[in-house]
Design a protein around this motif. Structure first.
Motif, PDB file in Angstrom:
ATOM      1  N   ILE A  63       0.857  -1.183   0.000  1.00 16.73           N
ATOM      2  CA  ILE A  63       0.000   0.000   0.000  1.00 16.73           C
ATOM      3  C   ILE A  63       0.891   1.230   0.000  1.00 16.73           C
ATOM      4  O   ILE A  63       1.747   1.399   0.876  1.00 16.73           O
ATOM      5  CB  ILE A  63      -0.934   0.022   1.225  1.00 16.73           C
ATOM      6  CG1 ILE A  63      -1.673  -1.323   1.362  1.00 16.73           C
ATOM      7  CG2 ILE A  63      -1.943   1.156   1.105  1.00 16.73           C
ATOM      8  CD1 ILE A  63      -1.020  -2.284   2.304  1.00 16.73           C
ATOM      9  N   GLN A  64       0.682   2.096  -0.961  1.00 17.02           N
ATOM     10  CA  GLN A  64       1.522   3.286  -1.126  1.00 17.02           C
ATOM     11  C   GLN A  64       0.713   4.548  -0.856  1.00 17.02           C
ATOM     12  O   GLN A  64      -0.426   4.676  -1.287  1.00 17.02           O
ATOM     13  CB  GLN A  64       2.077   3.326  -2.543  1.00 17.02           C
ATOM     14  CG  GLN A  64       3.109   4.424  -2.779  1.00 17.02           C
ATOM     15  CD  GLN A  64       3.796   4.265  -4.125  1.00 17.02           C
ATOM     16  OE1 GLN A  64       3.194   3.826  -5.090  1.00 17.02           O
ATOM     17  NE2 GLN A  64       5.077   4.613  -4.195  1.00 17.02           N
ATOM     18  N   SER A  67      -2.584   8.280   2.974  1.00 15.64           N
ATOM     19  CA  SER A  67      -4.035   8.172   3.078  1.00 15.64           C
ATOM     20  C   SER A  67      -4.507   6.755   2.757  1.00 15.64           C
ATOM     21  O   SER A  67      -5.373   6.197   3.446  1.00 15.64           O
ATOM     22  CB  SER A  67      -4.709   9.174   2.135  1.00 15.64           C
ATOM     23  OG  SER A  67      -6.110   9.142   2.289  1.00 15.64           O
ATOM     24  N   ASN A  68      -3.928   6.154   1.717  1.00 15.26           N
ATOM     25  CA  ASN A  68      -4.276   4.779   1.372  1.00 15.26           C
ATOM     26  C   ASN A  68      -3.901   3.817   2.498  1.00 15.26           C
ATOM     27  O   ASN A  68      -4.625   2.858   2.776  1.00 15.26           O
ATOM     28  CB  ASN A  68      -3.559   4.346   0.087  1.00 15.26           C
ATOM     29  CG  ASN A  68      -4.074   5.072  -1.128  1.00 15.26           C
ATOM     30  OD1 ASN A  68      -5.220   5.519  -1.179  1.00 15.26           O
ATOM     31  ND2 ASN A  68      -3.228   5.213  -2.139  1.00 15.26           N
ATOM     32  N   ASP A  71      -6.457   4.065   5.247  1.00 19.24           N
ATOM     33  CA  ASP A  71      -7.655   3.320   4.840  1.00 19.24           C
ATOM     34  C   ASP A  71      -7.452   1.824   5.070  1.00 19.24           C
ATOM     35  O   ASP A  71      -8.344   1.132   5.579  1.00 19.24           O
ATOM     36  CB  ASP A  71      -7.967   3.561   3.362  1.00 19.24           C
ATOM     37  CG  ASP A  71      -8.495   4.951   3.087  1.00 19.24           C
ATOM     38  OD1 ASP A  71      -8.942   5.626   4.034  1.00 19.24           O
ATOM     39  OD2 ASP A  71      -8.440   5.375   1.908  1.00 19.24           O
ATOM     40  N   TYR A  72      -6.278   1.320   4.682  1.00 15.11           N
ATOM     41  CA  TYR A  72      -5.989  -0.107   4.839  1.00 15.11           C
ATOM     42  C   TYR A  72      -5.978  -0.503   6.315  1.00 15.11           C
ATOM     43  O   TYR A  72      -6.539  -1.537   6.699  1.00 15.11           O
ATOM     44  CB  TYR A  72      -4.642  -0.433   4.196  1.00 15.11           C
ATOM     45  CG  TYR A  72      -4.238  -1.882   4.354  1.00 15.11           C
ATOM     46  CD1 TYR A  72      -4.749  -2.865   3.512  1.00 15.11           C
ATOM     47  CD2 TYR A  72      -3.339  -2.270   5.356  1.00 15.11           C
ATOM     48  CE1 TYR A  72      -4.387  -4.194   3.652  1.00 15.11           C
ATOM     49  CE2 TYR A  72      -2.967  -3.599   5.513  1.00 15.11           C
ATOM     50  CZ  TYR A  72      -3.498  -4.556   4.655  1.00 15.11           C
ATOM     51  OH  TYR A  72      -3.143  -5.877   4.814  1.00 15.11           O
ATOM     52  N   LYS A  98      -7.553  15.215   3.088  1.00 13.20           N
ATOM     53  CA  LYS A  98      -7.143  15.445   1.697  1.00 13.20           C
ATOM     54  C   LYS A  98      -6.602  16.860   1.512  1.00 13.20           C
ATOM     55  O   LYS A  98      -5.573  17.071   0.857  1.00 13.20           O
ATOM     56  CB  LYS A  98      -8.309  15.197   0.744  1.00 13.20           C
ATOM     57  CG  LYS A  98      -7.887  15.333  -0.726  1.00 13.20           C
ATOM     58  CD  LYS A  98      -8.985  14.958  -1.677  1.00 13.20           C
ATOM     59  CE  LYS A  98      -8.502  14.884  -3.125  1.00 13.20           C
ATOM     60  NZ  LYS A  98      -7.413  15.771  -3.486  1.00 13.20           N
TER      61      LYS A  98
END
Length: 246
Positions: A63-64, A67-68, A71-72, A98
């Motif tokens: 996961i890069q 924010s991602n 979420d993960y 954001k």
């Protein structure tokens, strides 16, 4: 399989992820990378998707982006949530995240590096923090090229640094006003919005928990030192958020 975070120790986006991992009481390991040399590692990990950090690897998942990654973590480890359940508060928290990711993060980076990159002896140890000692030598020898690449990649120059300063001042003014009226940016509890605000501004108020301290005050560029003194009241508000929840 353990969680592994690929990072620059100095990166405030990486601090955002470290904070989320710690907030959720997760065990993880870090791999500190050297700017420039990290590209090969990142391209291999992400299969060419990009060279930016942070990158989290867990059970075959890569996961890069901060924010991602948040979420993960929320999906995979739901305990100690940082995303509000209430839909309006959730939307507000994600919007703040954001906006801060898009504005505050790059502005802190641009304004700071514009001044620090003019002082190789000061900035090299910051960039190489957490990596083997010889990387300082390698970075020093290649510094002119590193300086050129960083300025081009991050669009750092006199004009953008001045624009970044104004962005920082506008955001700090707005955040200070909001926190003077309510304890959190979104809803009635600490969320990823507050985490993002305090972590992305953290290099400017230098909390004790931050893994890469700035040089001693006498070595900080005069322009930055004067600006920090001027905006100390607003930065102290974010420092409080950091200290209360980090």
């Amino acid at each position: 399989m353990a969680l592994r975070l690929y990072q620059f120790a100095i990166s405030h986006y990486c601090e955002k992820v470290r904070w989320a991992l710690d907030y959720k009481n997760l065990n993880y390991e870090t791999t500190n990378l050297l700017p420039g040399q990290h590209i090969k590692t990142m391209q291999k990990l992400t299969k060419g998707a990009g060279a930016s950090v942070p990158v989290l690897v867990h059970e075959g998942e890569v996961i890069q982006g901060s924010s991602n990654i948040l979420d993960y973590l929320e999906r995979t480890f739901p305990d100690n949530p940082i995303t509000p359940v209430d839909e309006p508060a959730k939307a507000q928290a994600l919007a703040w995240e954001k906006r801060l990711d898009d504005l505050a993060g790059p502005a802190v980076r641009c304004y700071s590096y514009h001044h620090f990159l003019q002082r190789p002896k000061i900035v090299v140890p910051l960039l190489a923090a957490g990596t083997p000692f010889y990387n300082r030598i390698l970075l020093s020898l290649a510094f002119s090229r590193v300086n050129e690449v960083m300025r081009k990649w991050m669009k750092i120059n006199e004009k953008t640094a001045e624009q970044s300063r104004k962005v920082l001042e506008e955001l700090l003014t707005e955040l200070a006003e909001i926190y003077s009226q309510q304890p959190f940016l979104a809803g009635d509890a600490f969320s990823r919005a507050d985490l993002t605000a305090a972590s992305l501004f953290a290099p400017l108020f230098q909390p004790e928990a931050y893994p890469v301290p700035w040089p001693k005050p006498a070595r900080i560029p005069k322009e930055i030192k004067a600006w920090l003194n001027q905006w100390q009241p607003q930065l102290l508000i974010l420092n409080r958020v950091y200290n209360e929840h980090r």
